[in-house]
Write an enzyme that holds these catalytic residues in place. Sequence first.
Site, PDB file in Angstrom:
ATOM      1  N   GLY A 176       0.833  -1.196   0.000  1.00 60.89           N
ATOM      2  CA  GLY A 176       0.000   0.000   0.000  1.00 60.89           C
ATOM      3  C   GLY A 176       0.870   1.248   0.000  1.00 60.89           C
ATOM      4  N   GLY A 180       2.074   5.379   1.135  1.00 62.89           N
ATOM      5  CA  GLY A 180       2.162   6.302   2.258  1.00 62.89           C
ATOM      6  C   GLY A 180       3.126   5.932   3.363  1.00 62.89           C
ATOM      7  CB  CYS A 240       5.305  -3.690  -0.128  1.00 57.82           C
ATOM      8  SG  CYS A 240       5.974  -2.142  -0.777  1.00 57.82           S
ATOM      9  CG  LEU A 241       2.073  -0.048   4.106  1.00 59.61           C
ATOM     10  CD1 LEU A 241       3.003   1.087   4.528  1.00 59.61           C
ATOM     11  CD2 LEU A 241       0.706   0.498   3.710  1.00 59.61           C
ATOM     12  N   GLY A 247       9.007   3.903  -0.562  1.00 62.42           N
ATOM     13  CA  GLY A 247       9.825   5.058  -0.206  1.00 62.42           C
ATOM     14  C   GLY A 247      10.296   5.046   1.230  1.00 62.42           C
ATOM     15  CG  HIS A 281       5.640  -5.789  -4.772  1.00 62.40           C
ATOM     16  ND1 HIS A 281       4.309  -5.766  -4.412  1.00 62.40           N
ATOM     17  CD2 HIS A 281       6.111  -4.556  -4.467  1.00 62.40           C
ATOM     18  CE1 HIS A 281       3.988  -4.590  -3.925  1.00 62.40           C
ATOM     19  NE2 HIS A 281       5.071  -3.832  -3.942  1.00 62.40           N
ATOM     20  CD  GLU A 304       3.153  -8.857  -5.861  1.00 64.55           C
ATOM     21  OE1 GLU A 304       3.176  -7.652  -6.162  1.00 64.55           O
ATOM     22  OE2 GLU A 304       3.693  -9.306  -4.831  1.00 64.55           O
TER      23      GLU A 304
END
Length: 278
Positions: free
Chosen positions: A144, A146, A174-175, A218, A257, A259
């Site tokens: 995701g 942010g 990831c997030l 990020g 990732h 996938e």
Amino acid sequence: LIIKEPCFHAHRGTPLNRFLHKASLPCLYHVDTRALTLRIRQRGTMKAMLVCGRLTKQRMRSVLERIQRMPHPDTENLVAMVSCKRIIDHGSSNRKRIVLVDCGVKKSILKHLKSRAHVFQVPYDTPERTITRMEPHSIVISNGPGNPAHPQLIGTTIKTLRSLLGKYPMLGICLGHQLLGIALGLETYKLKFGHRGSNHGVQNIETGKVYITSQNHGYALRKRRGKNVHFNWINTNDGTVEGFRHGVYPIVSVQFHPEAAPGPLDTRSLFSYFLDRY
């Protein structure tokens, strides 16, 4: 799209200008992209603004002041904008039940999980009691956008993850990897240059093997001793944390990732590893 020399004709297929128009994508050209690259390399990620028309000195000062006052996008809870708004039951005859905490999940991740399990896709702020009632065999926390340490995430997703630690096997992507790290007492920080693209090398420290991965983030987790967290994946370019496993809880977590879609499929076996084991 920012380019130096436009080429708006095509021998075959759709010309670039028609593609951009159809996709409603702006394009700036006749830009010194090398100078722009050097500026970003020196300064890192920066805020910017697109301005139309002639720029006088007075207007330039006004624009710069607006940019400086403009909050960084990560000050908003971006996850709330992209997470599903209700629980989605992806019915299946498979007896394995997975709760997918949707922080902006990619369809390719959902596709992998649905092929192996009965998936309940839940909003990012779903409380512990709701997840527990679903009686899952394991929990996956998705990718995701942010800031992973956003106050609204700390008060919802991370709070729920802390209460579920040790009760269910967990996979973070990831997030989701960063949120799990915070739930375990780790800290995140903003990278000067985010990892974007489909050719990032990562090394599994335990095997020594290097894999090419797709990445789009990020922020990163800060290495910290203790906490029973074993950092077993690193980025071969800058040495940042790319994954960990927990020494006590059944937790597997990766920054990249597995996938891909698009990207290399080097680490797709992580799905099989997690789903077969838990």
